[in-house]
Design a protein around this motif. Structure first.
Motif, PDB file in Angstrom:
ATOM      1  N   PRO A  58      29.576  17.863   8.751  1.00 16.59           N
ATOM      2  CA  PRO A  58      28.297  18.180   8.915  1.00 16.59           C
ATOM      3  C   PRO A  58      28.371  19.757   8.792  1.00 16.59           C
ATOM      4  CG  PRO A  58      28.606  17.344  10.991  1.00 16.59           C
ATOM      5  CD  PRO A  58      29.949  17.178  10.207  1.00 16.59           C
ATOM      6  N   ASN A  59      29.291  20.457   9.205  1.00 16.55           N
ATOM      7  CA  ASN A  59      29.323  21.999   9.272  1.00 16.55           C
ATOM      8  C   ASN A  59      30.763  22.509   9.219  1.00 16.55           C
ATOM      9  OD1 ASN A  59      30.174  21.675  11.863  1.00 16.55           O
ATOM     10  ND2 ASN A  59      27.942  21.625  12.383  1.00 16.55           N
ATOM     11  N   LYS A  60      30.921  23.640   9.215  1.00 17.79           N
ATOM     12  CA  LYS A  60      32.392  24.182   9.020  1.00 17.79           C
ATOM     13  C   LYS A  60      33.027  23.804  10.377  1.00 17.79           C
ATOM     14  CE  LYS A  60      32.709  28.111   7.107  1.00 17.79           C
ATOM     15  NZ  LYS A  60      32.623  29.617   6.662  1.00 17.79           N
ATOM     16  N   GLU A  61      32.220  24.245  11.467  1.00 18.92           N
ATOM     17  CA  GLU A  61      32.853  23.958  12.774  1.00 18.92           C
ATOM     18  C   GLU A  61      33.727  22.484  12.980  1.00 18.92           C
ATOM     19  OE1 GLU A  61      31.530  24.369  17.544  1.00 18.92           O
ATOM     20  OE2 GLU A  61      30.332  25.286  16.022  1.00 18.92           O
ATOM     21  N   ALA A  62      32.784  21.605  12.529  1.00 18.64           N
ATOM     22  CA  ALA A  62      33.588  20.119  12.731  1.00 18.64           C
ATOM     23  C   ALA A  62      34.753  20.108  11.769  1.00 18.64           C
ATOM     24  CB  ALA A  62      32.392  19.254  12.105  1.00 18.64           C
ATOM     25  N   LEU A  63      34.791  20.699  10.713  1.00 16.35           N
ATOM     26  CA  LEU A  63      35.866  20.688   9.869  1.00 16.35           C
ATOM     27  C   LEU A  63      37.107  21.508  10.453  1.00 16.35           C
ATOM     28  CD1 LEU A  63      37.432  20.225   7.311  1.00 16.35           C
ATOM     29  CD2 LEU A  63      36.328  22.264   6.311  1.00 16.35           C
ATOM     30  N   VAL A  64      36.720  22.495  11.318  1.00 14.77           N
ATOM     31  CA  VAL A  64      37.689  23.346  12.042  1.00 14.77           C
ATOM     32  C   VAL A  64      38.325  22.338  13.303  1.00 14.77           C
ATOM     33  CG1 VAL A  64      38.389  25.436  13.263  1.00 14.77           C
ATOM     34  CG2 VAL A  64      37.038  25.677  11.472  1.00 14.77           C
ATOM     35  N   GLU A  66      38.483  19.258  13.350  1.00 13.70           N
ATOM     36  CA  GLU A  66      39.268  18.335  12.648  1.00 13.70           C
ATOM     37  C   GLU A  66      40.874  18.946  12.438  1.00 13.70           C
ATOM     38  OE1 GLU A  66      41.099  14.778  11.112  1.00 13.70           O
ATOM     39  OE2 GLU A  66      39.320  15.010  12.434  1.00 13.70           O
ATOM     40  N   ILE A  67      40.840  20.032  11.956  1.00 11.70           N
ATOM     41  CA  ILE A  67      42.086  20.478  11.721  1.00 11.70           C
ATOM     42  C   ILE A  67      42.848  20.937  12.898  1.00 11.70           C
ATOM     43  CG2 ILE A  67      43.339  22.608  10.704  1.00 11.70           C
ATOM     44  CD1 ILE A  67      40.983  22.813   8.574  1.00 11.70           C
ATOM     45  N   HIS A 115      39.227  25.763  19.445  1.00 10.61           N
ATOM     46  CA  HIS A 115      38.788  24.617  19.412  1.00 10.61           C
ATOM     47  C   HIS A 115      39.589  23.490  19.922  1.00 10.61           C
ATOM     48  CE1 HIS A 115      35.214  24.922  16.139  1.00 10.61           C
ATOM     49  NE2 HIS A 115      35.874  26.195  16.204  1.00 10.61           N
ATOM     50  N   THR A 116      40.723  23.795  20.635  1.00 13.58           N
ATOM     51  CA  THR A 116      41.390  22.728  21.355  1.00 13.58           C
ATOM     52  C   THR A 116      40.824  22.589  22.609  1.00 13.58           C
ATOM     53  OG1 THR A 116      42.685  24.529  22.164  1.00 13.58           O
ATOM     54  CG2 THR A 116      43.570  23.435  20.086  1.00 13.58           C
TER      55      THR A 116
END
Length: 215
Positions: A58-64, A66-67, A115-116
């Motif tokens: 839904p946003n870049k934060e969610a993508l980060v 995941e990575i 983000h960990t």
């Protein structure tokens, strides 16, 4: 008896493929342009529509997120694999894995650290502690070395990668070689106290972010 319904459906093959395409493209784009890169650019690099990206993230934060999760899971797997080395070289091998991972994620590694999740970070520190004990028992690392010393070495690798990675991608390797030589020295490493585990948690915060870093 029917299989128990977990309530979680596996992704369709095409959805799973698009998911991985987006993640791989995001890693490449973020490494090149940093976290200011747009979702549209990531979608273009992945060869999918931007709507496909937003359906999964839904946003870049969610993508980060995941990575970051993928990176941490890979590191945990590599640490466990390093523990199987019976000659005590597992810690050295794993430190090189960390350096390579930081290099692969150059440009946004600090964001990933932020983000960990705390529980995952503690799991990795537990494994690193086991690797350190194993190395000391094998006589490859001096007895006075502690987890805090190893963690600050890893932070140093991150700084070198971020500073020189664009020009000298493998500069961190020599830095690690020099420090490993110092860690093997028979003389006491320092009379100064090592960073404690409690202090490590205070420095990086509940989610692994160093004080002063922006989320």
């Amino acid at each position: 008896m029917a299989a128990q319904d977990t309530g979680v459906r596996p992704m369709r093959r095409d959805a799973a493929r698009n998911h991985q395409l987006v993640v791989e493209a995001a890693r490449a784009v973020l490494a090149e342009f940093g976290t200011d890169a747009s979702m549209e650019l990531i979608a273009s690099r992945a060869g999918v529509g931007v709507g496909t990206v937003y359906r999964r993230f839904p946003n870049k934060e969610a993508l980060v997120d995941e990575i970051a999760g993928q990176m941490l899971r890979q590191l945990v797997d590599e640490a466990r694999r390093a523990l199987t080395l019976a000659d005590g070289t597992g810690l050295e091998v794993f430190l090189r894995v960390i350096g390579r991972s930081l290099s692969d994620h150059r440009g946004y590694a600090e964001k990933l650290v932020g983000h960990t999740k705390a529980a995952c970070v503690e799991q990795l520190r537990d494994l690193m502690t086991e690797l350190l004990v194993q190395a000391q028992e094998a006589g490859r690392i001096a007895p006075g070395i502690e987890l805090g010393d190893i963690m600050t070495l890893a932070w140093g690798l991150r700084g070198i990668v971020e500073t020189s990675g664009a020009v000298v991608p493998d500069a961190w390797q020599r830095h690690l070689d020099i420090h490993l030589a110092g860690l093997r020295a028979e003389a006491p490493p320092s009379r100064r106290a090592a960073v404690t585990r409690q202090e490590l948690t205070s420095i990086t915060g509940a989610g692994g972010r160093a004080d002063g870093e922006k989320s």
